[in-house]
Design an enzyme around this catalytic site. Structure first.
Site, PDB file in Angstrom:
ATOM      1  N   GLU A   1      26.409 114.899  27.602  1.00 52.15           N
ATOM      2  CA  GLU A   1      25.268 115.141  26.697  1.00 52.15           C
ATOM      3  C   GLU A   1      25.169 113.980  25.695  1.00 52.15           C
ATOM      4  OE1 GLU A   1      26.334 118.038  23.692  1.00 52.15           O
ATOM      5  OE2 GLU A   1      24.259 118.692  23.427  1.00 52.15           O
TER       6      GLU A   1
ATOM      7  N   ASN B   1      16.790 117.516  22.936  1.00 53.06           N
ATOM      8  CA  ASN B   1      18.087 117.124  23.493  1.00 53.06           C
ATOM      9  C   ASN B   1      17.919 117.248  25.011  1.00 53.06           C
ATOM     10  OD1 ASN B   1      20.751 116.880  24.297  1.00 53.06           O
ATOM     11  ND2 ASN B   1      21.557 118.152  22.633  1.00 53.06           N
TER      12      ASN B   1
ATOM     13  N   LYS C   1      17.256 120.877  26.348  1.00 54.18           N
ATOM     14  CA  LYS C   1      18.249 121.902  25.971  1.00 54.18           C
ATOM     15  C   LYS C   1      17.599 123.113  25.295  1.00 54.18           C
ATOM     16  CE  LYS C   1      22.713 122.144  23.508  1.00 54.18           C
ATOM     17  NZ  LYS C   1      23.692 121.280  22.800  1.00 54.18           N
TER      18      LYS C   1
ATOM     19  N   GLU D   1      22.171 120.516  15.182  1.00 56.94           N
ATOM     20  CA  GLU D   1      21.243 120.498  16.331  1.00 56.94           C
ATOM     21  C   GLU D   1      19.982 121.308  16.053  1.00 56.94           C
ATOM     22  OE1 GLU D   1      22.311 120.402  20.470  1.00 56.94           O
ATOM     23  OE2 GLU D   1      24.401 120.615  19.906  1.00 56.94           O
TER      24      GLU D   1
ATOM     25  N   CYS E   1      25.428 121.345  27.435  1.00 56.81           N
ATOM     26  CA  CYS E   1      26.464 121.810  26.514  1.00 56.81           C
ATOM     27  C   CYS E   1      26.448 123.313  26.248  1.00 56.81           C
ATOM     28  CB  CYS E   1      26.402 121.019  25.209  1.00 56.81           C
ATOM     29  SG  CYS E   1      27.952 121.212  24.296  1.00 56.81           S
TER      30      CYS E   1
ATOM     31  N   ASN F   1      29.279 117.931  24.449  1.00 59.57           N
ATOM     32  CA  ASN F   1      30.047 117.399  23.309  1.00 59.57           C
ATOM     33  C   ASN F   1      30.586 118.618  22.587  1.00 59.57           C
ATOM     34  OD1 ASN F   1      29.400 114.312  22.299  1.00 59.57           O
ATOM     35  ND2 ASN F   1      27.688 115.160  23.463  1.00 59.57           N
TER      36      ASN F   1
END
Ligand code: CDV
Length: 313
Positions: free
Chosen positions: A47, A110, A127, A146, A172, A197
């Site tokens: 990621e 993302n 994401k 995020e 992730c 991550n």
């Protein structure tokens, strides 16, 4: 006839904040060369692979946040990765921060893409399960912004025919949610690629820290088995800007067994020959969805976001 896809899980060690995309892409091309020399068809990177994991810092300036995002893919600094892949005839999964103008406004996602051996983008994913928080929380040893820096993905969990199979992607935190695998499982997915991550330390729940590898393996192994699919999970590893990342990149067979794993916290390749036809043994028996799923009996209220227990008597 078997359908073998030889996959390289291309784990990356820490990326310093000062490291340029050009430097990171050179590391990625080196892993790609190793993968090619071992006969890989496909390499999977983590990621947000092109920069340090920037949501760990609170930035007041939108310009500074945007400096971690890609405006085009490929762009000038990522084109060498695409060129190397095409020259080697190898595909790749790449995670990156995407800035784009859509519906008349600037949007941040993302994102991951799946690129085939000819250099064509076959699938894009944004994401959906964004972890962390939206505003500065100074009590944390490091931030996880995020929810502040990205919007929830708007492409769903799609799949694409590529590499002689049905391929899907997640990013992730998505890997912890059964919906991720099941939505793709219902579309016949045969390989789910997931970059991540994951810090060892979980500020809101430090009691989980010692279980981070266990949970990492638990979710990807069960997602693989319960949907009869390969899962390729690839980490950013090691101590990045003072934060330890779990690493623990793995390739999981449809049986739920781990068939390859990275063992260091640096740049490392783990390779597996993945027979996509192994999925059939699960998709046609225990997890034959057409035969055994009973969605009409589940009593699901699909629109509900949170878990709502029944009222007390
Ligand atoms: N980048 C991530 O999505 N990380 C989350 C952490 C915050 C728990 C993960 O699920 O690994």
């Amino acid at each position: 006839m078997t359908r073998i896809v030889t996959v390289g899980a291309a784990q990356l060690g820490p990326i310093a904040r000062a490291e340029s995309r050009t430097q990171v892409v050179a590391r990625m091309i080196e892993l790609m060369r190793q993968a090619k020399s071992h006969g890989c068809d496909l390499v999977v990177y983590p990621e947000l692979a092109l920069t340090t994991f920037f949501p760990r810092w609170y930035f007041e300036s939108q310009e500074e946040i945007d400096s971690f995002f890609e405006r085009e893919m490929p762009g000038p600094e990522t084109r060498p990765l695409f060129d190397a892949a095409r020259a080697m005839a190898i595909g790749f999964y790449l995670g990156y921060a995407e800035i784009t103008e859509e519906e008349g406004r600037v949007r941040h996602f993302n994102t991951s893409i799946l690129v085939d051996k000819a250099g064509a983008i076959k699938l894009k994913y944004r994401k959906i399960h964004l972890p962390g928080h939206a505003t500065h929380e100074p009590w944390r040893r490091f931030q996880h912004l995020e929810k502040g820096y990205f919007e929830t993905g708007n492409l769903g969990f799609g799949v694409a025919r590529a590499f002689d199979g049905v391929m899907g992607m997640a990013i992730c935190n998505d890997r912890r949610w059964p919906e991720t695998y099941r939505v793709m499982g219902l579309q016949g997915v045969e390989m789910v690629m997931i970059g991540y991550n994951t810090p060892v330390h979980n500020p809101p729940a430090p009691e989980h820290d010692s279980l981070s590898h266990f949970h990492n393996e638990l979710v990807m192994r069960s997602g693989a088995y319960q949907n009869g699919t390969w899962v390729v999970g690839v980490a950013k590893a090691g101590n990045e800007e003072g934060v330890d990342q779990i690493g623990n990149s793995i390739i999981v067979a449809p049986s739920g067994e781990i068939v390859a794993a990275c063992t260091t916290t640096g740049d490392e390749l783990a390779i597996a020959r993945c027979d996509l036809d192994l999925t059939l043994s699960y998709k046609n028996t225990t997890f034959n969805f057409a035969k055994h799923r009973e969605p009409q009996a589940y009593g699901l209220i699909v629109e509900r976001k949170g878990a709502v227990p029944p009222p007390l008597e």
